[in-house]
Design a protein around this motif. Structure first.
Motif, PDB file in Angstrom:
ATOM      1  N   VAL A  30       0.845  -1.217   0.000  1.00 47.99           N
ATOM      2  CA  VAL A  30       0.000   0.000   0.000  1.00 47.99           C
ATOM      3  C   VAL A  30       0.868   1.250   0.000  1.00 47.99           C
ATOM      4  O   VAL A  30       0.475   2.280  -0.557  1.00 47.99           O
ATOM      5  CB  VAL A  30      -0.978   0.074   1.193  1.00 47.99           C
ATOM      6  N   PHE A  31       2.039   1.134   0.587  1.00 51.38           N
ATOM      7  CA  PHE A  31       2.884   2.331   0.655  1.00 51.38           C
ATOM      8  C   PHE A  31       3.529   2.622  -0.697  1.00 51.38           C
ATOM      9  O   PHE A  31       3.693   3.779  -1.070  1.00 51.38           O
ATOM     10  CB  PHE A  31       3.938   2.173   1.765  1.00 51.38           C
ATOM     11  N   ASP A  32       3.889   1.568  -1.422  1.00 54.03           N
ATOM     12  CA  ASP A  32       4.413   1.779  -2.784  1.00 54.03           C
ATOM     13  C   ASP A  32       3.333   2.399  -3.655  1.00 54.03           C
ATOM     14  O   ASP A  32       3.579   3.336  -4.417  1.00 54.03           O
ATOM     15  CB  ASP A  32       4.864   0.443  -3.381  1.00 54.03           C
ATOM     16  N   LEU A  33       2.127   1.860  -3.518  1.00 50.61           N
ATOM     17  CA  LEU A  33       1.014   2.390  -4.301  1.00 50.61           C
ATOM     18  C   LEU A  33       0.758   3.854  -3.918  1.00 50.61           C
ATOM     19  O   LEU A  33       0.539   4.708  -4.785  1.00 50.61           O
ATOM     20  CB  LEU A  33      -0.233   1.535  -4.047  1.00 50.61           C
ATOM     21  N   SER A  34       0.829   4.134  -2.636  1.00 49.78           N
ATOM     22  CA  SER A  34       0.616   5.516  -2.180  1.00 49.78           C
ATOM     23  C   SER A  34       1.650   6.449  -2.774  1.00 49.78           C
ATOM     24  O   SER A  34       1.344   7.585  -3.147  1.00 49.78           O
ATOM     25  CB  SER A  34       0.702   5.591  -0.658  1.00 49.78           C
ATOM     26  N   MET A  35       2.889   5.988  -2.822  1.00 50.91           N
ATOM     27  CA  MET A  35       3.940   6.840  -3.388  1.00 50.91           C
ATOM     28  C   MET A  35       3.658   7.098  -4.874  1.00 50.91           C
ATOM     29  O   MET A  35       3.916   8.199  -5.384  1.00 50.91           O
ATOM     30  CB  MET A  35       5.320   6.197  -3.221  1.00 50.91           C
ATOM     31  N   ASN A  36       3.145   6.090  -5.544  1.00 49.12           N
ATOM     32  CA  ASN A  36       2.810   6.297  -6.959  1.00 49.12           C
ATOM     33  C   ASN A  36       1.650   7.279  -7.115  1.00 49.12           C
ATOM     34  O   ASN A  36       1.630   8.095  -8.026  1.00 49.12           O
ATOM     35  CB  ASN A  36       2.472   4.955  -7.605  1.00 49.12           C
ATOM     36  N   ILE A  37       0.697   7.188  -6.220  1.00 41.26           N
ATOM     37  CA  ILE A  37      -0.431   8.130  -6.280  1.00 41.26           C
ATOM     38  C   ILE A  37       0.085   9.551  -6.040  1.00 41.26           C
ATOM     39  O   ILE A  37      -0.274  10.497  -6.747  1.00 41.26           O
ATOM     40  CB  ILE A  37      -1.503   7.744  -5.239  1.00 41.26           C
ATOM     41  N   ALA A  38       0.959   9.677  -5.033  1.00 39.43           N
ATOM     42  CA  ALA A  38       1.542  11.000  -4.750  1.00 39.43           C
ATOM     43  C   ALA A  38       2.296  11.505  -5.974  1.00 39.43           C
ATOM     44  O   ALA A  38       2.199  12.697  -6.348  1.00 39.43           O
ATOM     45  CB  ALA A  38       2.473  10.915  -3.547  1.00 39.43           C
ATOM     46  N   SER A  39       3.036  10.624  -6.607  1.00 40.89           N
ATOM     47  CA  SER A  39       3.819  11.028  -7.776  1.00 40.89           C
ATOM     48  C   SER A  39       2.895  11.459  -8.912  1.00 40.89           C
ATOM     49  O   SER A  39       3.189  12.424  -9.625  1.00 40.89           O
ATOM     50  CB  SER A  39       4.701   9.875  -8.235  1.00 40.89           C
ATOM     51  N   ALA A  40       1.782  10.745  -9.056  1.00 42.56           N
ATOM     52  CA  ALA A  40       0.825  11.120 -10.097  1.00 42.56           C
ATOM     53  C   ALA A  40       0.276  12.520  -9.839  1.00 42.56           C
ATOM     54  O   ALA A  40       0.075  13.321 -10.768  1.00 42.56           O
ATOM     55  CB  ALA A  40      -0.305  10.093 -10.147  1.00 42.56           C
ATOM     56  N   MET A  41       0.040  12.825  -8.588  1.00 41.49           N
ATOM     57  CA  MET A  41      -0.445  14.167  -8.226  1.00 41.49           C
ATOM     58  C   MET A  41       0.630  15.220  -8.524  1.00 41.49           C
ATOM     59  O   MET A  41       0.321  16.314  -8.998  1.00 41.49           O
ATOM     60  CB  MET A  41      -0.788  14.228  -6.729  1.00 41.49           C
ATOM     61  N   LEU A  42       1.855  14.858  -8.246  1.00 41.65           N
ATOM     62  CA  LEU A  42       2.948  15.806  -8.531  1.00 41.65           C
ATOM     63  C   LEU A  42       3.068  16.029 -10.033  1.00 41.65           C
ATOM     64  O   LEU A  42       3.354  17.140 -10.484  1.00 41.65           O
ATOM     65  CB  LEU A  42       4.269  15.259  -7.984  1.00 41.65           C
ATOM     66  N   ALA A  43       2.818  14.974 -10.796  1.00 34.70           N
ATOM     67  CA  ALA A  43       2.917  15.095 -12.254  1.00 34.70           C
ATOM     68  C   ALA A  43       1.891  16.091 -12.784  1.00 34.70           C
ATOM     69  O   ALA A  43       2.093  16.715 -13.826  1.00 34.70           O
ATOM     70  CB  ALA A  43       2.713  13.728 -12.889  1.00 34.70           C
ATOM     71  N   GLU A  44       0.813  16.245 -12.054  1.00 35.60           N
ATOM     72  CA  GLU A  44      -0.209  17.207 -12.472  1.00 35.60           C
ATOM     73  C   GLU A  44       0.187  18.634 -12.133  1.00 35.60           C
ATOM     74  O   GLU A  44      -0.514  19.570 -12.478  1.00 35.60           O
ATOM     75  CB  GLU A  44      -1.536  16.868 -11.813  1.00 35.60           C
ATOM     76  N   GLY A  45       1.255  18.757 -11.369  1.00 33.53           N
ATOM     77  CA  GLY A  45       1.789  20.089 -11.125  1.00 33.53           C
ATOM     78  C   GLY A  45       1.551  20.655  -9.745  1.00 33.53           C
ATOM     79  O   GLY A  45       2.003  21.744  -9.439  1.00 33.53           O
ATOM     80  N   ALA A  84      11.509   8.318  -1.192  1.00 35.13           N
ATOM     81  CA  ALA A  84      11.806   9.345  -2.205  1.00 35.13           C
ATOM     82  C   ALA A  84      12.220   8.704  -3.527  1.00 35.13           C
ATOM     83  O   ALA A  84      11.972   9.254  -4.599  1.00 35.13           O
ATOM     84  CB  ALA A  84      12.920  10.251  -1.684  1.00 35.13           C
ATOM     85  N   HIS A  85      12.825   7.524  -3.438  1.00 30.95           N
ATOM     86  CA  HIS A  85      13.291   6.875  -4.667  1.00 30.95           C
ATOM     87  C   HIS A  85      12.126   6.455  -5.563  1.00 30.95           C
ATOM     88  O   HIS A  85      12.252   6.445  -6.782  1.00 30.95           O
ATOM     89  CB  HIS A  85      14.171   5.676  -4.316  1.00 30.95           C
ATOM     90  N   ALA A  86      10.997   6.140  -4.952  1.00 31.34           N
ATOM     91  CA  ALA A  86       9.817   5.790  -5.750  1.00 31.34           C
ATOM     92  C   ALA A  86       9.352   7.017  -6.542  1.00 31.34           C
ATOM     93  O   ALA A  86       8.950   6.909  -7.702  1.00 31.34           O
ATOM     94  CB  ALA A  86       8.711   5.287  -4.836  1.00 31.34           C
ATOM     95  N   VAL A  87       9.434   8.173  -5.921  1.00 30.31           N
ATOM     96  CA  VAL A  87       9.046   9.419  -6.604  1.00 30.31           C
ATOM     97  C   VAL A  87      10.016   9.687  -7.759  1.00 30.31           C
ATOM     98  O   VAL A  87       9.602  10.052  -8.866  1.00 30.31           O
ATOM     99  CB  VAL A  87       9.048  10.603  -5.609  1.00 30.31           C
ATOM    100  N   ILE A  88      11.294   9.486  -7.484  1.00 35.19           N
ATOM    101  CA  ILE A  88      12.312   9.721  -8.522  1.00 35.19           C
ATOM    102  C   ILE A  88      12.074   8.777  -9.705  1.00 35.19           C
ATOM    103  O   ILE A  88      12.094   9.207 -10.861  1.00 35.19           O
ATOM    104  CB  ILE A  88      13.732   9.516  -7.937  1.00 35.19           C
ATOM    105  N   ARG A  89      11.827   7.514  -9.414  1.00 34.61           N
ATOM    106  CA  ARG A  89      11.592   6.541 -10.495  1.00 34.61           C
ATOM    107  C   ARG A  89      10.380   6.943 -11.335  1.00 34.61           C
ATOM    108  O   ARG A  89      10.401   6.876 -12.559  1.00 34.61           O
ATOM    109  CB  ARG A  89      11.371   5.144  -9.902  1.00 34.61           C
ATOM    110  N   PHE A  90       9.340   7.389 -10.665  1.00 35.72           N
ATOM    111  CA  PHE A  90       8.120   7.783 -11.375  1.00 35.72           C
ATOM    112  C   PHE A  90       8.413   8.954 -12.312  1.00 35.72           C
ATOM    113  O   PHE A  90       8.011   8.965 -13.483  1.00 35.72           O
ATOM    114  CB  PHE A  90       7.044   8.185 -10.355  1.00 35.72           C
ATOM    115  N   ALA A  91       9.130   9.926 -11.783  1.00 33.87           N
ATOM    116  CA  ALA A  91       9.450  11.108 -12.598  1.00 33.87           C
ATOM    117  C   ALA A  91      10.321  10.708 -13.790  1.00 33.87           C
ATOM    118  O   ALA A  91      10.077  11.144 -14.925  1.00 33.87           O
ATOM    119  CB  ALA A  91      10.165  12.144 -11.736  1.00 33.87           C
ATOM    120  N   GLN A  92      11.304   9.884 -13.528  1.00 35.51           N
ATOM    121  CA  GLN A  92      12.200   9.462 -14.614  1.00 35.51           C
ATOM    122  C   GLN A  92      11.436   8.693 -15.678  1.00 35.51           C
ATOM    123  O   GLN A  92      11.670   8.852 -16.868  1.00 35.51           O
ATOM    124  CB  GLN A  92      13.337   8.596 -14.047  1.00 35.51           C
ATOM    125  N   TYR A  93      10.500   7.883 -15.250  1.00 40.07           N
ATOM    126  CA  TYR A  93       9.720   7.090 -16.194  1.00 40.07           C
ATOM    127  C   TYR A  93       8.916   8.009 -17.125  1.00 40.07           C
ATOM    128  O   TYR A  93       8.747   7.736 -18.299  1.00 40.07           O
ATOM    129  CB  TYR A  93       8.783   6.159 -15.428  1.00 40.07           C
TER     130      TYR A  93
END
Lengths: 275, 779
Positions: free
Chosen positions: A52-67, A81-90
């Motif tokens: 759930v925490f990995d999924l949460s980090m992805n949700i947070a990253s998706a929100m960040l992607a929206e600006g 933080a690395h999950a956020v970095i991976r999401f952004a890099q992807y």
């Protein structure tokens, strides 16, 4: 739930998950992401197995992607933080930009968690104009036997009251926690209480063959909990706590506060005039 | 004493504990008399409430479990530095202090409470400024009420006198297996240079004999082994059962103060702590339940008790964190600062980019694998405490609300310039004292052994405080702690070590290795003088003193056990030019390695002492292999002393909770079957009989059940030995595989290889016959 091959926001397909078993839930999580992002002002609970925490980090990253800006109150040292970095890099975005827009505070006791949520969170949301909040492991610190159960229940009342105040102010809150039975058993009521106060409850069920994100509970007509905490029965011998704030020493911060402060002795439902 | 008169006692404050009318204070006069006095004292705590609720608190006082009175006053809040109006609640029966706090906690939330969870004796000492073992003139009346005192001593004093103390040792006569793991013990007492075994077969006689010895010697201090967990609880339990009054307490009116054992997580491990069993008017110190006593003897306990103002029995059992916390609480009292009942200062919200930068520890440079020569080690002197003291790093000074200066390197945190923080204020004395004692220790080395030991114990007790102070800053329950302060210290330390590297490299030195506050440098032909000069320059640049620990004739950075091509930071061994050896992390220093293996590795290292450089180490290879061969031959002959093969592990859960069949699970279940209950974190001692468990499910035997004819698992212990040899010889081309060939131990494991040596007689519990702890009437 959609099973599409892309993530919630087209340009951002889900990043490679740290656990292979997470791949499916992330794909299935589109609806959660979409519902969570608009309209603002809600309290969702996501619980289940550890990812759930990995999924949460992805949700947070998706929100960040929206600006926007995202605020994370972390009670279980789960922020990654690395999950956020991976999401952004992807998504071929600048990870530093993502990291600068996500604000984190870690708590290691329920007293710190209370202080973070009740006193610091409203301020940081306002200051950063963030309308997305993630609370990771909200109850982890509440299970610490060193904190008396009576006290813990009172703290939870104050915390939930603040979360609903934030919701009314247009902030969307995602509470992510693992599903576990704790000892002593009486503390399991804490999770039941949190669950009952959430607008929607999702359960992440991770299995070797298939992982599912299950919508367990739709919007309930949950009454807003007042700071007096009357919606949750006070512990035995408990009493009124409506006039207390946990940031007693932070008078300078209270000056800027938007929340209504109820003066001592004010009858319920008639907030005082202080602002 | 005549009625209406008073008496002045020249003596020492010995003990303090609460009573219904105040606190009982024991004094030891310089003439050897003991006085039990009563000091009137009304402990208090504070509530920070709105006016309305303050009135409510007053009304609630009427139904309080003890008489209370109130006072409105003003105290300082630590983080803001603001003055707060608080309601002071006085509790007129100190024994009810906690109950009154609990009573009010039912009505007011935790954040309204201040100074409410401090023990009464400490409150008394903080408020009066007294401290345990304070020498002074104490005036008492004819009813032994303590009227007044003049202290001819100071808490900060580094040269102080101690009262002569009489000591009685009480222990199990058999030191082979700790009484924790046995059903029967044979008590013995020692005092005045003589030891007496309590050999009576009747439990009542044993208790009466113990009483007789207590009466005869009337000790100030009762020192036991496992007294907290086993001896005193069982002795008092038996005394109750048999209705034999005991003379353990010197105060006949007081009971025993006990606490429960506990298991808790510490740095990811489960640790077990025995409960306490404290006496009144006499100290009970358990050597097996006192870190300070074990590390620094009584002298270390006395040093800390004076400094922390924690009564001796509690101090002896207190963690380093509790000791530091007490110094901070005392500071708070002296400065009218409120002590929050619960730590609640959370981490500040910060961008994840800052978090990634800040959430790091000290700097580590991994060393190159293998043997090196002409390497010097330079250590920063008390690096972390010095940073905290000199840079004013404290929870309330980091990112304070009054200054903006971005003093913390990398992170840009502000450090307050207007006030000194609680951490530096309390730590400064510890740093200075330790430095002073180290100087005195050095002066007495080889001249006065007693003085040398005294100062060594004192500095050692303080050393652990300095070692722990940094970690405690980030500890979740530290009264005055904050993550940002913890991060700031790390940032300063990284900055210092980087400066050291720059200075060294400018001087032509090569940095081989660095761990947080130590650097290993090398420069061909550099002398001790060159390194001393370099140390001076680094000290100037980094702002922290750094000293030359020594130059190694050779030093080995062994390969990691996980990956043979890399090294690990905390494992090395080397001989200094000044003939000292330094060992870190390898088998001969590890607690989880059997003594036999340690002895073998130490023998190899002792032999290597003669090598002046790496070439000479290489030349010794045949002799080193011979040492290993001889030891392994003893192992494989089955003639190794099984007592040197004992392994120790801490169990992580209760025996029944183990779901696997690991050795810890098997052994802890066997211990439980003996009737001994083990808690998580407690230690088990065992000898491996068959690691694989193929022949017998009993893979190992606990020491208490072991008999010599059980033998040991030759293959497993050979494996341990080969790995220890590999640690030293891997850089010379010998891994375990090659060593097996070289030493002729390549035969595969076979069933039935367990060796049963000749019968040397059974050992263990069965030989002890005194059924002291059996229920009454049991033979």
């Amino acid at each position: 739930m959609s099973m599409g091959g892309h993530g919630a926001h087209g340009r951002y397909p889900p990043p490679p998950a740290p656990h292979s078993s997470l791949a499916r839930p992330v794909l299935q999580a589109e609806e959660l992401v979409q519902r969570f992002s608009r309209p603002p002002g809600k309290v969702y609970l996501l619980y289940g197995d550890r990812p759930v925490f990995d999924l949460s980090m992805n949700i947070a990253s998706a929100m960040l992607a929206e600006g926007g800006h995202v605020v994370v109150a972390d009670g279980g040292n789960r922020f990654n933080a690395h999950a956020v970095i991976r999401f952004a890099q992807y998504g071929k975005r600048n990870p530093d930009d993502f990291l600068r827009r996500i604000f984190v505070s870690r708590s290691f006791t329920c007293y710190q968690m209370e202080q973070t949520i009740v006193n610091r969170l409203p301020e940081v949301c306002r200051k950063q104009q963030a309308n997305t909040v993630l609370i990771l492991g909200l109850l982890d610190t509440f299970y610490d036997e060193q904190a008396p159960f009576r006290e813990v229940r009172q703290i939870l009342v104050r915390v939930l009251a603040t979360l609903h105040e934030l919701k009314r102010a247009g902030v969307s809150l995602l509470l992510a926690c693992t599903d576990r039975q704790v000892l002593p058993e009486e503390r399991n009521i804490l999770f039941t209480t949190v669950k009952a106060r959430a607008d929607r409850v999702y359960r992440l069920d991770v299995r070797p063959e298939v992982s599912r994100l299950i919508l367990e509970q739709e919007e309930l007509s949950t009454p807003i909990i007042h700071r007096s905490g009357n919606e949750v029965p006070p512990a035995k011998g408990g009493d009124r706590y409506g006039t207390y704030r946990t940031d007693l020493h932070e008078h300078h911060r209270q000056r800027d506060r938007q929340l209504v402060e109820v003066p001592a002795g004010t009858p319920q439902g008639r907030p005082g005039t202080l602002r | 004493m005549n009625p209406g008169t008073s008496e002045t006692i020249d003596g020492y404050l010995f003990d303090v504990y609460p009573s219904a009318d105040g606190v009982v204070v024991w004094l030891l006069s310089t003439t050897g008399r003991r006085y039990r006095c009563l000091a009137p004292f009304t402990p208090s705590f504070f509530l920070h409430l709105s006016d309305f609720d303050a009135k409510r608190a007053l009304l609630l006082g009427a139904q309080c479990p003890a008489r209370v009175s109130f006072n409105r006053t003003t105290h300082t809040e630590i983080y803001s530095g603001e003055s707060w109006d608080v309601l002071q609640v006085f509790v007129h029966n100190p024994l009810q202090f906690k109950k009154v706090v609990w009573y009010y906690e039912r009505f007011f939330p935790h954040f309204a409470f201040f100074n409410s969870d401090v023990l009464v004796p400490q409150l008394f000492l903080y408020e009066t400024g007294l401290f345990p073992l304070a020498r002074g003139e104490y005036v008492i009346d004819e009813q032994n009420h303590l009227l007044t005192w003049t202290i001819n001593d100071a808490r900060e004093a580094m040269d102080y006198s101690l009262p002569p103390l009489s000591i009685l040792w009480l222990r199990d006569a058999n030191s082979f297996v700790p009484p924790k793991y046995r059903k029967y013990v044979q008590l013995e007492v020692s005092y005045d240079g003589r030891t007496y075994a309590l050999e009576q077969h009747n439990p009542r006689e044993v208790l009466e004999t113990l009483n007789w010895h207590l009466h005869r010697s009337d000790p100030d201090v009762l020192i036991t082994e496992y007294g907290d967990s086993i001896l005193l609880p069982h002795i008092t339990g038996l005394a109750q059962q048999l209705n034999v009054p005991l003379l353990l307490n010197r105060d006949p009116h007081a009971g025993y103060a006990t606490t429960r054992e506990s298991s808790f997580f510490q740095y990811g491990k489960i640790v077990h702590k025995d409960g306490a069993f404290e006496l009144a008017g006499r100290w009970h110190l358990d050597e097996k339940n006192s870190f300070t006593l074990g590390e620094a003897d009584l002298e270390g306990v006395f040093e800390l008790t004076r400094l922390t103002q924690i009564p001796v029995q509690r101090q002896a059992r207190a963690s380093i964190g509790t000791s530091m916390s007490s110094m901070q609480l005392s500071w708070a009292y002296r400065n009218n600062v409120l002590i929050p009942a619960k730590k609640r200062e959370p981490e500040e919200f910060k961008p994840a980019s800052t978090l990634m930068l800040a959430d790091r520890g000290g700097l580590i440079y991994n060393p190159p694998l293998g043997y090196h020569e002409e390497v010097a080690e330079l250590d920063f002197v008390s690096m972390y405490p010095t940073i905290m003291v000199e840079r004013n790093v404290s929870p309330e000074t980091v990112n304070c609300r009054c200054c903006r200066n971005e003093r913390v390197p990398e992170l840009g945190y502000t450090i307050c310039e207007k006030r000194e923080g609680v951490i530096p204020a309390t730590l400064r004395a510890v740093v200075e004292r330790r430095s002073h004692y180290k100087r005195l220790k050095k002066l007495n080395r080889g001249k006065n052994e007693a003085e040398f030991r005294k100062y060594d114990h004192r500095q050692n007790a303080l050393k652990w405080m300095l070692v722990s102070c940094f970690g405690y800053l980030g500890y979740k329950n530290a009264r005055f702690g904050k993550i940002e302060a913890h991060e700031a210290v790390n940032a300063f330390s990284r900055d210092a070590i980087l400066r050291a590297k720059e200075v060294a490299e400018r001087g032509g030195f090569r940095m081989l290795h660095a761990i947080i506050d130590c650097v290993w440098l090398k420069k061909s032909g550099a002398t001790e003088h060159d390194y001393e000069e370099l140390a001076t320059e680094i000290g100037k640049q980094a702002g922290i003193d750094i000293s030359l620990e020594g130059i190694y004739r050779w030093i080995l950075f062994p390969a990691s056990k996980q990956d043979p091509v890399i090294t690990t930071a905390n494992r090395y061994v080397g001989w200094y030019r000044h003939d000292d050896i330094k060992i870190r992390g390898i088998e001969s220093r590890r607690r989880d390695v059997p003594q036999f293996i340690k002895t073998m590795q130490q023998a190899m290292l002792d032999h290597m002492a003669a090598a002046q450089n790496v070439a000479e180490v290489q030349a010794m290879l045949p002799e080193l292999l011979m040492i290993a061969r001889n030891h392994i031959a003893v192992l494989r002959s089955g003639k190794a002393n099984p007592m040197e093969l004992v392994l120790r592990r801490h169990i992580s859960k209760e025996p029944d909770e183990y779901e696997n069949n690991s050795i810890s699970a098997v052994v802890s279940k066997m211990v439980k079957a003996m009737g001994v209950s083990l808690a998580p974190g407690e230690m088990i001692e065992f000898i491996i009989l068959d690691q694989s468990g193929t022949r017998k499910p009993e893979k190992a035997k606990p020491l208490a059940l072991y008999a010599f004819e059980d033998g040991y698992d030759i293959e497993q212990y050979t494996e341990f030995a080969l790995k220890a040899v590999e640690t030293l010889l891997f850089p010379l081309g010998y891994d375990v595989g090659r060593l097996k060939v070289e030493l002729g131990v390549g035969a595969p494991r076979k069933a039935g290889r367990r060796v049963v040596p000749q019968d040397r007689g059974r050992v263990g519990v069965q030989t002890f016959q005194i059924p002291l702890f059996a229920s009454v009437g049991e033979p």
